[in-house]
Each structure stands twice: as structure tokens, then as C-alpha cells.
Design a protein around this motif. Structure first.
Motif, PDB file in Angstrom:
ATOM      1  N   ALA A 245      83.659  52.780  88.286  1.00  0.00           N
ATOM      2  CA  ALA A 245      84.199  52.350  86.990  1.00  0.00           C
ATOM      3  C   ALA A 245      83.095  52.114  85.972  1.00  0.00           C
ATOM      4  O   ALA A 245      83.289  52.346  84.773  1.00  0.00           O
ATOM      5  N   SER A 246      81.926  51.653  86.428  1.00  0.00           N
ATOM      6  CA  SER A 246      80.817  51.444  85.498  1.00  0.00           C
ATOM      7  C   SER A 246      80.371  52.774  84.904  1.00  0.00           C
ATOM      8  O   SER A 246      80.064  52.873  83.711  1.00  0.00           O
ATOM      9  N   ALA A 247      80.326  53.819  85.733  1.00  0.00           N
ATOM     10  CA  ALA A 247      79.992  55.154  85.234  1.00  0.00           C
ATOM     11  C   ALA A 247      81.066  55.659  84.289  1.00  0.00           C
ATOM     12  O   ALA A 247      80.773  56.339  83.297  1.00  0.00           O
ATOM     13  N   ALA A 248      82.307  55.323  84.577  1.00  0.00           N
ATOM     14  CA  ALA A 248      83.409  55.771  83.715  1.00  0.00           C
ATOM     15  C   ALA A 248      83.292  55.195  82.307  1.00  0.00           C
ATOM     16  O   ALA A 248      83.756  55.805  81.345  1.00  0.00           O
ATOM     17  N   ILE A 292      84.065  39.435  72.521  1.00  0.00           N
ATOM     18  CA  ILE A 292      84.347  40.091  73.801  1.00  0.00           C
ATOM     19  C   ILE A 292      83.717  39.257  74.908  1.00  0.00           C
ATOM     20  O   ILE A 292      82.509  38.999  74.901  1.00  0.00           O
ATOM     21  N   ASP A 293      84.524  38.827  75.862  1.00  0.00           N
ATOM     22  CA  ASP A 293      84.036  38.093  77.029  1.00  0.00           C
ATOM     23  C   ASP A 293      83.638  39.114  78.094  1.00  0.00           C
ATOM     24  O   ASP A 293      84.483  39.787  78.675  1.00  0.00           O
ATOM     25  N   GLY A 294      82.344  39.231  78.333  1.00  0.00           N
ATOM     26  CA  GLY A 294      81.851  40.211  79.289  1.00  0.00           C
ATOM     27  C   GLY A 294      81.623  39.670  80.677  1.00  0.00           C
ATOM     28  O   GLY A 294      81.062  40.365  81.534  1.00  0.00           O
ATOM     29  N   SER A 295      82.069  38.446  80.959  1.00  0.00           N
ATOM     30  CA  SER A 295      81.733  37.786  82.227  1.00  0.00           C
ATOM     31  C   SER A 295      82.250  38.540  83.443  1.00  0.00           C
ATOM     32  O   SER A 295      81.618  38.513  84.504  1.00  0.00           O
ATOM     33  N   GLN A 296      83.401  39.187  83.308  1.00  0.00           N
ATOM     34  CA  GLN A 296      83.986  39.856  84.464  1.00  0.00           C
ATOM     35  C   GLN A 296      83.831  41.373  84.418  1.00  0.00           C
ATOM     36  O   GLN A 296      84.423  42.083  85.235  1.00  0.00           O
ATOM     37  N   MET A 297      83.048  41.875  83.476  1.00  0.00           N
ATOM     38  CA  MET A 297      82.759  43.323  83.404  1.00  0.00           C
ATOM     39  C   MET A 297      81.329  43.502  82.904  1.00  0.00           C
ATOM     40  O   MET A 297      81.059  44.194  81.935  1.00  0.00           O
ATOM     41  N   GLN A 298      80.410  42.864  83.630  1.00  0.00           N
ATOM     42  CA  GLN A 298      79.042  42.719  83.160  1.00  0.00           C
ATOM     43  C   GLN A 298      78.309  44.051  82.989  1.00  0.00           C
ATOM     44  O   GLN A 298      77.569  44.241  82.024  1.00  0.00           O
ATOM     45  N   ASP A 299      78.495  44.969  83.928  1.00  0.00           N
ATOM     46  CA  ASP A 299      77.775  46.236  83.838  1.00  0.00           C
ATOM     47  C   ASP A 299      78.269  47.110  82.689  1.00  0.00           C
ATOM     48  O   ASP A 299      77.599  48.074  82.309  1.00  0.00           O
ATOM     49  N   ALA A 300      79.430  46.778  82.144  1.00  0.00           N
ATOM     50  CA  ALA A 300      79.976  47.538  81.022  1.00  0.00           C
ATOM     51  C   ALA A 300      79.475  47.029  79.677  1.00  0.00           C
ATOM     52  O   ALA A 300      79.677  47.687  78.656  1.00  0.00           O
ATOM     53  N   VAL A 301      78.809  45.873  79.655  1.00  0.00           N
ATOM     54  CA  VAL A 301      78.403  45.273  78.377  1.00  0.00           C
ATOM     55  C   VAL A 301      77.449  46.164  77.589  1.00  0.00           C
ATOM     56  O   VAL A 301      77.643  46.346  76.376  1.00  0.00           O
TER      57      VAL A 301
END
Length: 422
Positions: A245-248, A292-301
């Protein structure tokens, strides 16, 4: 794995919507989890859809050094045969800057009867691991990391203790996952509990629990922020790994910035990885939310921050303090490199990142050599800026081999011109 790449790539804006079909590589997070679980199981497991990248190669090599037979029948599969236990390697385990491998194996090698050193490169030696070391000591396992970062020396006893252990997971959920995956080798049930409610990317703990159960573990939530693991060991089995998902997120960013349409072969809501939540945020471009709260999708920030540079309104990223202890300090790195494109484009406010969005950047020529800090996510996310701004050069593009070896081939396949430089 990718061939040798040039020292830099300058990206030529395509000036058209990018369309096509791109299948993201397998999930790094899941691949390294199931490689370890299959290695700890008694029997042969076939792992399909796997990622073959620097991080997973380092994990596989370490497992081989501990007596596990790891075969690679094709480009996306591992065939792992274990005996239900690891054996002491002949020397220190070197894991580069692979955070998952380093944290997971620091706990797993405690199941060996012997002394093991887990080490990494100069960047890994700056990444905190003390909370995990403290938890191992609380279980009666002698472990020490004098600097609070690798190298870690673990004196294993052949089993993982028993009882209750508390851990501070505010810096990384990987500490919890490491303990959970080793806990089925306890001398009795083990309860793992958070010292507080803060945990970096709780969704990755859910990935760990699902993988453990697939290999026969019995684990249940015993309270808020607590899990009870039975001493079952693991059984071999086949496991298919979903795309990363991070690559996506880079593909979703390409779609958003160019107005294109890319078929990933999997819907965003089909991912179990927490970074998939970034798709809805990116799809809102050019009207991304102001906070945007990036706490639960950190690698997407980093991806979202680069897309936000072209948004209609400024964007503040919150809940991202953990990004300071990733492969590099990603808050600082993203701010530095956005400001290299245009001074004042981003600012750090405490542990928040504020992007002063400017849709007028699109179509401009703003020569900028982007430092990547040996960090794959900085390289891949800032390549997206080159889709709209002429003159963007990505230094050290080979660092993407950590998780996405075919990244530059993917861009080229979509019709993006990459000019090699030195």
C-alpha cells in the motif's frame, strides 16, 4: 533487484495525463513478517506475491545464517523450510537500515540458546531500539544496547519467558510486533501490554496478528492495548502477500497530479495495510483537507506532502512525530527538499509539518537537486514533484531498491522521460 542506476535522474514533466496498468510490488511489511514466521515454523511454507528488495533480501539472508532454508523459486516467491527453531549464527547479523528486520529479529533471536548480535549500517545505528531492549530484559532475557540504538547484544535462553511485559510503543509499533511474533515460544502464556495509549501505526499490529494466526498462533486481545499469546509455536503453511500500500501511494499521487488513470489491479479498500487510507486523501487533490493526521499512515506522509505542495490551500500534517526516527528525519527532510524547490514552501512547527501549498508551481521551471538522505521514500515521493515542475533532479535514485526496485522502470513505462546524470 534493479541494475546499477545513475547518480541522479532529472525528470521531464510529461504534460499529459498518465495512464496504464501498474501492479505494485508485494508488501514489504507483510513479506518480512511472514518470512520470519515461516522460518520459526516446523515444515515448509510457500510465500507468494512477495517483495524482493533490499530489506527483504537482508531478512532472508539473516534467516539463512540461522539455519533456515530459504529458496527463491521465482521473482515473487519464497520457499521457507524451518525446524521450529533458529540456531545461533556464526557472527553478528547485519541488517543494513531495515527497520522491520532489525526490530523483529532482536526479539526472535532471544529464542536461541546463545549470544547473538543484531547490527545495522550507520543510519540504523541512529534508530532507537531501547524500548524493545527494556521489554526483553523484563522478560528475563539479557539484552543490551549501550547507545539505545543498534548494535544489540542478546543472550538467549532458548525460550521467551512468560508472564506480563509492558512496552512503550509510542516511537514504533514494530516493538510490539517483534514481541508478539516471538511470544509463542514462551515458557508459558505471555501478555504484552502498552504502557500508554500512544502507538505508532496501530494498523501494523493488526497485520502482525493476522499473520501470526495464519501460521497457527493463538493470540487474543486481553484488554485495551494488551494481547495474550499462548506458547504454541508456529506451523508451516502457504501465504499470499498482498501488494504494498505504501508503494501504491506513489501511483495514486501520479493519478492525482496528472489527472491520469492507473489500474493497480487491486482496489484501495482491498488493502489491509494502514497506508491505504492515504488514497482517499490524495484523491481529494487539489482540495486536500487543511489538516491531515498522519499517525496511522506514516509512510504515506512524504507522498501526501509532495502532492499537497500543489494543493489549493495549505496543509498541516499532525501526529507524525515518529517520522523523525525513520530511515531519516522525514519531517525535516521533506521540509528541506520542498524548500529547495521554492523557499518557504514548507515549515516545521514542533513535530508538525506545514506545507504552504502553491498550485502556481505547476508548469514552472525550478531547478532543484533533491537530496534523498539514503531514504527510498524521499526519492520516490519527490519524483512526483517532477511531474509538474521542470528541473527536478533526484539524487541517489538507487535508494529506492530498499522497497521498490522497479520504481524508475515503472515511471519510464508510463512515459515519463528520465534523464540520467552524474
Amino acid at each position: 533487484m534493479q541494475n546499477t542506476l545513475p547518480a541522479a535522474y532529472t525528470i521531464t514533466p510529461p504534460n499529459r495525463p498518465l495512464t496504464g496498468r501498474v501492479l505494485p510490488p508485494g508488501s514489504k511489511s507483510i513479506t518480512n513478517r511472514v518470512l520470519l514466521l515461516a522460518a520459526l515454523a516446523n515444515g515448509t511454507s510457500r510465500l507468494t506475491g512477495a517483495l524482493k528488495s533490499k530489506d527483504t533480501v537482508l531478512m532472508a539472508r539473516a534467516l539463512r545464517e540461522m539455519g533456515v532454508n530459504v529458496e527463491e523459486p521465482d521473482a515473487t516467491s519464497f520457499l521457507v523450510t524451518g525446524t521450529g527453531k533458529l540456531v545461533a549464527p556464526n557472527g553478528p547479523l547485519f541488517l543494513g537500515n531495515a527497520g522491520t528486520a532489525t526490530r523483529f529479529l532482536t526479539a526472535a533471536v532471544a529464542t536461541i540458546d546463545g549470544t547473538i548480535i543484531v547490527d545495522g549500517d550507520e543510519d540504523m545505528r541512529l534508530r532507537p531500539i531501547k524500548p524493545l531492549v527494556d521489554a526483553l530484559n523484563a522478560l528475563g532475557i539479557a539484552a543490551e544496547a549501550p547507545t539505545g540504538c543498534p548494535p544489540v547484544t542478546i543472550r538467549g535462553r532458548g525460550q521467551f519467558g512468560k508472564g506480563r511485559v509492558e512496552i512503550d510503543a509510542s516511537l514504533s509499533s514494530q516493538y510490539v510486533s517483534a514481541l508478539l511474533m516471538a511470544a509463542p515460544f514462551g515458557d508459558g502464556p505471555i501478555e504484552i501490554a502498552l504502557t500508554g495509549k500512544d502507538i505508532g501505526a496501530r494498523g501494523y499490529v493488526d497485520l502482525t496478528l493476522a499473520a501470526m494466526r495464519a501460521f497457527g498462533a493463538r493470540v487474543r486481545e486481553s484488554g485495551e492495548g494488551a494481547w495474550l499469546v499462548e506458547p504454541t509455536g508456529y506451523v508451516a503453511g502457504d501465504f499470499h502477500i498482498e501488494p504494498d500500500a505504501s508503494a501504491a501511494t506513489y501511483l495514486w499521487g501520479i493519478e492525482a497530479l496528472t489527472g491520469g488513470n492507473i489500474d493497480l489491479g487491486v482496489a484501495a479498500d482491498a488493502f489491509t495495510q494502514p497506508d491505504a487510507a492515504a488514497q482517499a486523501v490524495i484523491a481529494a487533490y487539489p482540495n486536500m483537507p487543511s489538516v491531515i493526521d498522519g499517525s496511522q499512515m506514516q509512510d504515506a506522509v512524504p507522498t501526501m506532502a509532495v502532492v499537497a505542495a500543489f494543493n489549493y490551500r495549505p496543509v498541516r500534517f499532525v501526529g507524525i512525530a515518529n517520522l523523525r526516527v525513520k530511515e531519516t528525519d522525514r519531517i525535516r527532510a521533506v521540509a528541506n527538499e520542498l524548500n529547495r524547490i521554492r523557499p518557504g514552501l514548507a515549515v516545521e512547527e514542533g513535530d508538525d509539518l506545514v506545507v504552504h501549498s502553491d498550485p502556481g508551481l505547476a508548469g514552472q521551471t525550478l531547478p532543484a537537486c533533491i537530496e534523498t538522505y539514503h531514504d527510498h521514500r524521499i526519492a520516490m515521493s519527490f519524483a512526483l514533484a517532477g511531474l509538474l515542475v521542470d528541473g527536478i533532479t533526484i539524487l541517489d535514485p538507487s535508494c529506492t531498491g530498499k522497497t521498490y526496485p522497479e520504481y524508475w522502470d515503472m515511471l519510464g513505462g508510463l512515459g515519463v522521460e528520465l534523464i540520467a546524470g552524474s
